[in-house]
Write a protein that holds these residues in place. Sequence first.
Motif, PDB file in Angstrom:
ATOM      1  N   LEU A 113      17.019  -4.787 -12.168  1.00 23.56           N
ATOM      2  CA  LEU A 113      15.492  -4.777 -12.607  1.00 23.56           C
ATOM      3  C   LEU A 113      15.030  -5.917 -11.984  1.00 23.56           C
ATOM      4  N   HIS A 114      15.042  -6.987 -12.477  1.00 23.11           N
ATOM      5  CA  HIS A 114      14.284  -8.140 -12.178  1.00 23.11           C
ATOM      6  C   HIS A 114      14.406  -8.540 -10.728  1.00 23.11           C
ATOM      7  N   SER A 115      15.721  -8.329 -10.011  1.00 22.37           N
ATOM      8  CA  SER A 115      15.636  -8.571  -8.523  1.00 22.37           C
ATOM      9  C   SER A 115      15.057  -7.671  -7.927  1.00 22.37           C
ATOM     10  N   GLY A 116      14.901  -6.320  -8.145  1.00 24.98           N
ATOM     11  CA  GLY A 116      14.180  -5.151  -7.754  1.00 24.98           C
ATOM     12  C   GLY A 116      12.853  -5.290  -7.894  1.00 24.98           C
ATOM     13  N   PHE A 117      12.462  -5.945  -8.755  1.00 24.29           N
ATOM     14  CA  PHE A 117      10.882  -6.268  -9.070  1.00 24.29           C
ATOM     15  C   PHE A 117      10.587  -7.241  -7.830  1.00 24.29           C
ATOM     16  N   LEU A 118      11.117  -8.140  -7.598  1.00 24.41           N
ATOM     17  CA  LEU A 118      10.803  -8.899  -6.354  1.00 24.41           C
ATOM     18  C   LEU A 118      10.411  -8.282  -5.393  1.00 24.41           C
ATOM     19  N   VAL A 119      11.679  -7.388  -4.770  1.00 22.63           N
ATOM     20  CA  VAL A 119      11.513  -6.648  -3.587  1.00 22.63           C
ATOM     21  C   VAL A 119      10.559  -5.568  -3.540  1.00 22.63           C
ATOM     22  N   ALA A 120      10.518  -4.854  -4.721  1.00 20.69           N
ATOM     23  CA  ALA A 120       9.640  -3.886  -4.655  1.00 20.69           C
ATOM     24  C   ALA A 120       8.144  -4.033  -4.408  1.00 20.69           C
ATOM     25  N   MET A 121       7.553  -5.278  -4.926  1.00 27.49           N
ATOM     26  CA  MET A 121       6.337  -5.364  -4.807  1.00 27.49           C
ATOM     27  C   MET A 121       6.018  -5.789  -3.295  1.00 27.49           C
ATOM     28  N   LEU A 122       7.053  -6.533  -2.804  1.00 25.72           N
ATOM     29  CA  LEU A 122       6.694  -6.866  -1.212  1.00 25.72           C
ATOM     30  C   LEU A 122       6.594  -5.757  -0.386  1.00 25.72           C
ATOM     31  N   ILE A 123       7.869  -4.550  -0.758  1.00 27.32           N
ATOM     32  CA  ILE A 123       7.665  -3.315  -0.051  1.00 27.32           C
ATOM     33  C   ILE A 123       6.420  -2.637  -0.238  1.00 27.32           C
ATOM     34  N   GLU A 124       6.151  -2.651  -1.544  1.00 26.03           N
ATOM     35  CA  GLU A 124       4.763  -1.937  -1.702  1.00 26.03           C
ATOM     36  C   GLU A 124       3.299  -2.600  -1.174  1.00 26.03           C
ATOM     37  N   ALA A 125       3.494  -3.918  -1.222  1.00 32.49           N
ATOM     38  CA  ALA A 125       2.470  -4.705  -0.228  1.00 32.49           C
ATOM     39  C   ALA A 125       2.183  -4.458   0.986  1.00 32.49           C
ATOM     40  N   TRP A 126       3.597  -4.492   1.685  1.00 28.77           N
ATOM     41  CA  TRP A 126       3.635  -4.168   3.200  1.00 28.77           C
ATOM     42  C   TRP A 126       3.161  -2.694   3.496  1.00 28.77           C
ATOM     43  N   ALA A 127       3.653  -1.547   2.708  1.00 28.27           N
ATOM     44  CA  ALA A 127       3.337  -0.169   3.024  1.00 28.27           C
ATOM     45  C   ALA A 127       2.142   0.131   2.767  1.00 28.27           C
ATOM     46  N   ARG A 128       1.365  -0.331   1.707  1.00 24.72           N
ATOM     47  CA  ARG A 128       0.061   0.145   1.178  1.00 24.72           C
ATOM     48  C   ARG A 128      -0.815  -0.666   1.923  1.00 24.72           C
ATOM     49  N   ARG A 129      -0.870  -1.988   2.093  1.00 25.38           N
ATOM     50  CA  ARG A 129      -1.751  -2.896   2.452  1.00 25.38           C
ATOM     51  C   ARG A 129      -3.035  -2.803   1.696  1.00 25.38           C
ATOM     52  N   PRO A 130      -2.728  -3.124   0.345  1.00 20.59           N
ATOM     53  CA  PRO A 130      -4.029  -2.742  -0.504  1.00 20.59           C
ATOM     54  C   PRO A 130      -5.406  -3.785  -0.098  1.00 20.59           C
ATOM     55  N   GLU A 131      -6.320  -3.344  -0.429  1.00 21.56           N
ATOM     56  CA  GLU A 131      -7.617  -4.421  -0.373  1.00 21.56           C
ATOM     57  C   GLU A 131      -7.327  -4.912  -1.619  1.00 21.56           C
ATOM     58  N   VAL A 132      -7.477  -6.137  -1.754  1.00 17.22           N
ATOM     59  CA  VAL A 132      -7.362  -7.134  -2.886  1.00 17.22           C
ATOM     60  C   VAL A 132      -8.876  -8.003  -3.095  1.00 17.22           C
ATOM     61  N   GLY A 133      -9.303  -7.819  -4.172  1.00 13.41           N
ATOM     62  CA  GLY A 133     -10.593  -8.377  -4.506  1.00 13.41           C
ATOM     63  C   GLY A 133      -9.733  -9.835  -4.874  1.00 13.41           C
ATOM     64  N   THR A 134     -10.824 -10.889  -4.553  1.00 15.37           N
ATOM     65  CA  THR A 134     -10.560 -12.376  -4.869  1.00 15.37           C
ATOM     66  C   THR A 134     -10.357 -12.807  -6.005  1.00 15.37           C
ATOM     67  N   ALA A 135     -11.277 -11.831  -6.883  1.00 15.26           N
ATOM     68  CA  ALA A 135     -11.231 -12.153  -8.532  1.00 15.26           C
ATOM     69  C   ALA A 135     -10.001 -11.800  -8.880  1.00 15.26           C
TER      70      ALA A 135
ATOM     71  N   ALA B 120       3.744  -2.831 -10.650  1.00 14.14           N
ATOM     72  CA  ALA B 120       3.436  -3.388 -12.007  1.00 14.14           C
ATOM     73  C   ALA B 120       3.759  -2.279 -12.976  1.00 14.14           C
ATOM     74  N   LEU B 121       3.288  -1.072 -12.833  1.00 14.70           N
ATOM     75  CA  LEU B 121       3.375  -0.136 -13.663  1.00 14.70           C
ATOM     76  C   LEU B 121       4.819   0.415 -13.915  1.00 14.70           C
ATOM     77  N   VAL B 122       5.625   0.599 -12.770  1.00 18.91           N
ATOM     78  CA  VAL B 122       6.927   0.854 -12.892  1.00 18.91           C
ATOM     79  C   VAL B 122       7.880  -0.028 -13.615  1.00 18.91           C
ATOM     80  N   PHE B 123       7.571  -1.436 -13.101  1.00 14.78           N
ATOM     81  CA  PHE B 123       8.560  -2.403 -13.715  1.00 14.78           C
ATOM     82  C   PHE B 123       8.096  -2.574 -15.322  1.00 14.78           C
ATOM     83  N   THR B 124       6.879  -2.390 -15.499  1.00 15.14           N
ATOM     84  CA  THR B 124       6.508  -2.633 -16.988  1.00 15.14           C
ATOM     85  C   THR B 124       6.962  -1.514 -17.881  1.00 15.14           C
TER      86      THR B 124
END
Length: 181
Positions: free
Chosen positions: A51-73, A146-150
């Motif tokens: 779970l904890h290893s997958g967490f690190l990988v999953a967020m990188l995959i999500e960031a790359w796949a979704r390319r979300p707009e992220v507010g500075t705040a 964040a949701l799935v890991f939590t």
Amino acid sequence: MTSLTAFVVVVALVAVERLAELVVSKRNAAWSLERGGRETGRGHYPVMVVLHSGFLVAMLIEAWARRPEVGTALAWSMLGVVVAAQALRWWCIATLGRRWNTRVIVVPGLPPVRSGPYRLLTHPNYVAVVLEGIALPLVHGCWITALVFTLANAVLLTVRIRVENDALASLAHPDGRLADA
């Protein structure tokens, strides 16, 4: 540097921190076992590692796949929470000293630690884990991770905390029996 690149660097730094934890954990687990420590909860440990290893990988995959707009705040506030979670985690590690490890090992004859963050909370390290599990992915808007890991971590923590509480209760009896046995 793009925000995605910066996020990859942050996640890589957390991964390096985890490797440092594992080095400390392995050394401390050996210390505890040499002093008669008994491990419990082996069954859930591999699940925790995945779970904890997958967490690190999953967020990188999500960031790359979704390319979300992220507010500075959002990015900076969540990074602040991540840093605070790391500080709390290392406060726990420093407080427990040689008794800290990623497994559940208790050494008969040693009383439970009631100083540092443990004077305020029963399981402060898990507060750090929960905070990080929410905040680290949100540094780059990875709300799915964040949701799935939590949710998955909440299930795991119900098992882990029960195992730890039972192990700590066994310290009350010199023969190692659980307090309610």
